[in-house]
Design a protein around this motif. Sequence first.
Motif, PDB file in Angstrom:
ATOM      1  N   LEU A 262      -3.975 -25.989  -5.836  1.00  0.00           N
ATOM      2  CA  LEU A 262      -4.890 -25.246  -6.699  1.00  0.00           C
ATOM      3  C   LEU A 262      -4.981 -25.905  -8.069  1.00  0.00           C
ATOM      4  O   LEU A 262      -6.067 -25.960  -8.672  1.00  0.00           O
ATOM      5  CB  LEU A 262      -4.427 -23.789  -6.834  1.00  0.00           C
ATOM      6  CG  LEU A 262      -5.282 -22.875  -7.721  1.00  0.00           C
ATOM      7  CD1 LEU A 262      -6.735 -22.845  -7.255  1.00  0.00           C
ATOM      8  CD2 LEU A 262      -4.706 -21.464  -7.756  1.00  0.00           C
TER       9      LEU A 262
ATOM     10  N   ARG B 182      -2.862 -14.055  -5.170  1.00  0.00           N
ATOM     11  CA  ARG B 182      -3.713 -15.127  -5.680  1.00  0.00           C
ATOM     12  C   ARG B 182      -3.707 -15.173  -7.206  1.00  0.00           C
ATOM     13  O   ARG B 182      -3.829 -16.246  -7.797  1.00  0.00           O
ATOM     14  CB  ARG B 182      -5.141 -14.961  -5.142  1.00  0.00           C
ATOM     15  CG  ARG B 182      -5.246 -15.244  -3.645  1.00  0.00           C
ATOM     16  CD  ARG B 182      -6.664 -15.106  -3.140  1.00  0.00           C
ATOM     17  NE  ARG B 182      -6.755 -15.490  -1.724  1.00  0.00           N
ATOM     18  CZ  ARG B 182      -7.869 -15.491  -1.015  1.00  0.00           C
ATOM     19  NH1 ARG B 182      -9.020 -15.134  -1.590  1.00  0.00           N
ATOM     20  NH2 ARG B 182      -7.872 -15.846   0.253  1.00  0.00           N
TER      21      ARG B 182
ATOM     22  N   THR C 150      -2.638 -18.442  -9.240  1.00  0.00           N
ATOM     23  CA  THR C 150      -3.487 -18.977 -10.303  1.00  0.00           C
ATOM     24  C   THR C 150      -2.703 -19.164 -11.592  1.00  0.00           C
ATOM     25  O   THR C 150      -2.834 -20.189 -12.278  1.00  0.00           O
ATOM     26  CB  THR C 150      -4.680 -18.032 -10.550  1.00  0.00           C
ATOM     27  OG1 THR C 150      -5.457 -17.925  -9.347  1.00  0.00           O
ATOM     28  CG2 THR C 150      -5.559 -18.542 -11.680  1.00  0.00           C
TER      29      THR C 150
ATOM     30  N   LEU D 185     -11.892 -16.967 -13.202  1.00  0.00           N
ATOM     31  CA  LEU D 185     -11.592 -16.570 -11.824  1.00  0.00           C
ATOM     32  C   LEU D 185     -11.697 -15.062 -11.732  1.00  0.00           C
ATOM     33  O   LEU D 185     -11.139 -14.326 -12.572  1.00  0.00           O
ATOM     34  CB  LEU D 185     -10.193 -17.021 -11.400  1.00  0.00           C
ATOM     35  CG  LEU D 185      -9.980 -18.532 -11.306  1.00  0.00           C
ATOM     36  CD1 LEU D 185      -9.354 -19.063 -12.589  1.00  0.00           C
ATOM     37  CD2 LEU D 185      -9.122 -18.893 -10.099  1.00  0.00           C
TER      38      LEU D 185
ATOM     39  N   ASP E 150     -11.886 -11.482  -8.939  1.00  0.00           N
ATOM     40  CA  ASP E 150     -11.683 -10.991  -7.581  1.00  0.00           C
ATOM     41  C   ASP E 150     -12.899 -10.168  -7.155  1.00  0.00           C
ATOM     42  O   ASP E 150     -13.916 -10.115  -7.862  1.00  0.00           O
ATOM     43  CB  ASP E 150     -10.366 -10.217  -7.459  1.00  0.00           C
ATOM     44  CG  ASP E 150     -10.333  -8.928  -8.286  1.00  0.00           C
ATOM     45  OD1 ASP E 150     -11.390  -8.527  -8.825  1.00  0.00           O
ATOM     46  OD2 ASP E 150      -9.245  -8.324  -8.397  1.00  0.00           O
TER      47      ASP E 150
ATOM     48  N   VAL F  39     -14.769 -19.054 -10.269  1.00  0.00           N
ATOM     49  CA  VAL F  39     -14.116 -19.099  -8.965  1.00  0.00           C
ATOM     50  C   VAL F  39     -13.899 -17.685  -8.448  1.00  0.00           C
ATOM     51  O   VAL F  39     -13.445 -16.803  -9.181  1.00  0.00           O
ATOM     52  CB  VAL F  39     -12.762 -19.836  -9.048  1.00  0.00           C
ATOM     53  CG1 VAL F  39     -12.061 -19.843  -7.697  1.00  0.00           C
ATOM     54  CG2 VAL F  39     -12.961 -21.260  -9.564  1.00  0.00           C
TER      55      VAL F  39
ATOM     56  N   LEU G 202     -11.730 -15.396  -6.309  1.00  0.00           N
ATOM     57  CA  LEU G 202     -10.426 -15.373  -5.652  1.00  0.00           C
ATOM     58  C   LEU G 202     -10.215 -14.119  -4.800  1.00  0.00           C
ATOM     59  O   LEU G 202      -9.100 -13.806  -4.404  1.00  0.00           O
ATOM     60  CB  LEU G 202      -9.285 -15.549  -6.667  1.00  0.00           C
ATOM     61  CG  LEU G 202      -9.147 -14.661  -7.894  1.00  0.00           C
ATOM     62  CD1 LEU G 202      -8.738 -13.239  -7.560  1.00  0.00           C
ATOM     63  CD2 LEU G 202      -8.123 -15.262  -8.839  1.00  0.00           C
TER      64      LEU G 202
ATOM     65  N   THR H 181     -17.678 -15.229  -0.395  1.00  0.00           N
ATOM     66  CA  THR H 181     -17.912 -15.716  -1.756  1.00  0.00           C
ATOM     67  C   THR H 181     -19.389 -15.620  -2.119  1.00  0.00           C
ATOM     68  O   THR H 181     -20.244 -16.155  -1.406  1.00  0.00           O
ATOM     69  CB  THR H 181     -17.441 -17.170  -1.885  1.00  0.00           C
ATOM     70  OG1 THR H 181     -16.044 -17.233  -1.617  1.00  0.00           O
ATOM     71  CG2 THR H 181     -17.715 -17.709  -3.290  1.00  0.00           C
TER      72      THR H 181
ATOM     73  N   SER I  48     -15.465 -20.927  -3.857  1.00  0.00           N
ATOM     74  CA  SER I  48     -14.510 -20.229  -2.994  1.00  0.00           C
ATOM     75  C   SER I  48     -13.097 -20.695  -3.310  1.00  0.00           C
ATOM     76  O   SER I  48     -12.797 -21.894  -3.288  1.00  0.00           O
ATOM     77  CB  SER I  48     -14.826 -20.505  -1.524  1.00  0.00           C
ATOM     78  OG  SER I  48     -13.724 -20.141  -0.703  1.00  0.00           O
ATOM     79  N   TYR I  49     -12.220 -19.762  -3.581  1.00  0.00           N
ATOM     80  CA  TYR I  49     -10.818 -20.045  -3.922  1.00  0.00           C
ATOM     81  C   TYR I  49     -10.136 -20.845  -2.812  1.00  0.00           C
ATOM     82  O   TYR I  49      -9.547 -21.903  -3.051  1.00  0.00           O
ATOM     83  CB  TYR I  49     -10.117 -18.714  -4.160  1.00  0.00           C
ATOM     84  CG  TYR I  49      -8.659 -18.775  -4.557  1.00  0.00           C
ATOM     85  CD1 TYR I  49      -8.285 -18.868  -5.897  1.00  0.00           C
ATOM     86  CD2 TYR I  49      -7.646 -18.686  -3.602  1.00  0.00           C
ATOM     87  CE1 TYR I  49      -6.960 -18.887  -6.274  1.00  0.00           C
ATOM     88  CE2 TYR I  49      -6.312 -18.711  -3.969  1.00  0.00           C
ATOM     89  CZ  TYR I  49      -5.973 -18.805  -5.307  1.00  0.00           C
ATOM     90  OH  TYR I  49      -4.649 -18.826  -5.675  1.00  0.00           O
ATOM     91  N   GLU I  50     -10.218 -20.338  -1.590  1.00  0.00           N
ATOM     92  CA  GLU I  50      -9.541 -21.005  -0.473  1.00  0.00           C
ATOM     93  C   GLU I  50     -10.170 -22.351  -0.146  1.00  0.00           C
ATOM     94  O   GLU I  50      -9.472 -23.305   0.209  1.00  0.00           O
ATOM     95  CB  GLU I  50      -9.536 -20.103   0.768  1.00  0.00           C
ATOM     96  CG  GLU I  50      -8.605 -18.905   0.664  1.00  0.00           C
ATOM     97  CD  GLU I  50      -7.136 -19.304   0.525  1.00  0.00           C
ATOM     98  OE1 GLU I  50      -6.749 -20.399   0.993  1.00  0.00           O
ATOM     99  OE2 GLU I  50      -6.369 -18.510  -0.050  1.00  0.00           O
TER     100      GLU I  50
END
Length: 512
Positions: free
Chosen positions: A39, A63, A67, A103, A105, A126, A128, A133, A139-141
């Motif tokens: 990351l 997450r 981060t 970032l 959620d 981003v 998360l 997304t 996309s975080y992943e």
Amino acid sequence: MYLTAGLHRSLQRHPDKIALVDGHCRLSFGQLHARVARLAAALQQLGVQPGDRIAVLAHNSARYVETTLAVWWCGATLNPVNTRWSLAEITYALNDCAARVLLVDDAFTTLAHDVVPPVASLCATVHLGHAPTPEGLHSYEALIDAATPVEDARPSADALAAILYTGGTTGFPKGVMLSHHNFWSSSVGRTAEVPNPSDFVTLLIAPLFHVAGLGRLIGQLIVGGTCVTLPAFRPDTVLHTIQEEGITDMVMVPSMVQMLLDTPTFGQHDLSSLRRILWGAAPMALPLLERALAALPHVEFIHAYGMTETAASVSVHRIGQAPEERRGECIRSAGRAGYATEIRVADPEGREVPTGDAGEILVRGPVVMVGYWGRPEETAQALHGGWLHTGDGGYMDAQGRLYVVDRLKDMIISGGENVYPAEVEEALGRHPAVATCAVIGVPSAKWGEAVHAVVVLREGAEATAEELRAHCRTRLGGYKCPESIEFRHSLPLSAAGKVLKSELRKSCGSAA
């Protein structure tokens, strides 16, 4: 020392030990180490340079923890955003610290579309969360999957670890600059006084944008302990999680303690794993503390006093299981100065006051902030004379124990007499019909300010304003008793669970 050091140590000592639990997600320290390294690489690919500010607008989660570590891994500075803020407040903070990446959620993806345009410094946003997304967000992943791990930047001790914005009771909030050294000194100093075994399983319910939540995470990372995250404080969920995950400790504020005890299912869960509850952010009324001690006799309660500007606590008072520790005047204490702090109670000129006299609490030591971001004059004022001027009122006893009276700005001056709301709140809390209350000063033509109480009654209980005033008169001097009392169904709370007295002042009129 840099704040990712604990992650490297845990990789050497116990790579297969569970580091994070988030619902069904369980990550070992080995897995966490690998994901953080990737990351951090992804953040660098988005343009992040050492020293850049990375903002996170999200609820507690695995997450979020990843981060936090990844930001430090690439030498950047974390900017945890208060989830209860308005769009204007969020935009202000991101512009103020010139955040490079945001970032968010699932709860804040819609808001992100409104936040991004006015913040010119942002180069990427981003997602998360776990939902699909949204368009325009990374996309975080996907970022992690596509990245090649990078080496830890291992920033210097003086490098900024985080900018945490204060509540902002007047105007917009100030960004408190905290270094790796600040957090490290605070955590290690506290651990030296209150041992933090590596087998502790901590429940992170204090939000990570709050210094208490972030500080507790850092403490667990240093010793290689397990963290369990919950996105929000819901009493039933907390009780269930304690039982299912074998939670040993958690950081709470008094309102959380009260909500937990008031939950109808409180006595239906196995809480035998719980060893310690640390509370702070606000004084706990003595009736509530006594109730908590009786309900959880096997649990050690610890009062921690501190603030954002000190990277969490500067003193702690441990209340163990022994009967003598659970009674007497010292139960009210916030403890003695910790190993990484020096505390003084001073008059307005900064001179130390005699033992037992009230004054402003001053703090110095390696835990004290670097300063306020972009505010040199306010920094100089807060750190005048080499001490942090906390704005809190308190006194010390002959044994060096600190007693926090109240915020000086919350002190009521009625007819020339000083009234500390916490003292009145404790007296009101002794009435069997009172569930919770808050006391503020309101304008008074006669007294300048008058004592005004906002009271929430227990479910099914009844009490009149005159009855509560009469109750207070048996415990307080007449000038301290509420001139007026109003009843409400609830009190306004911050995301950290503190009563928002600023909101009460806005809604309360003048006293009679």
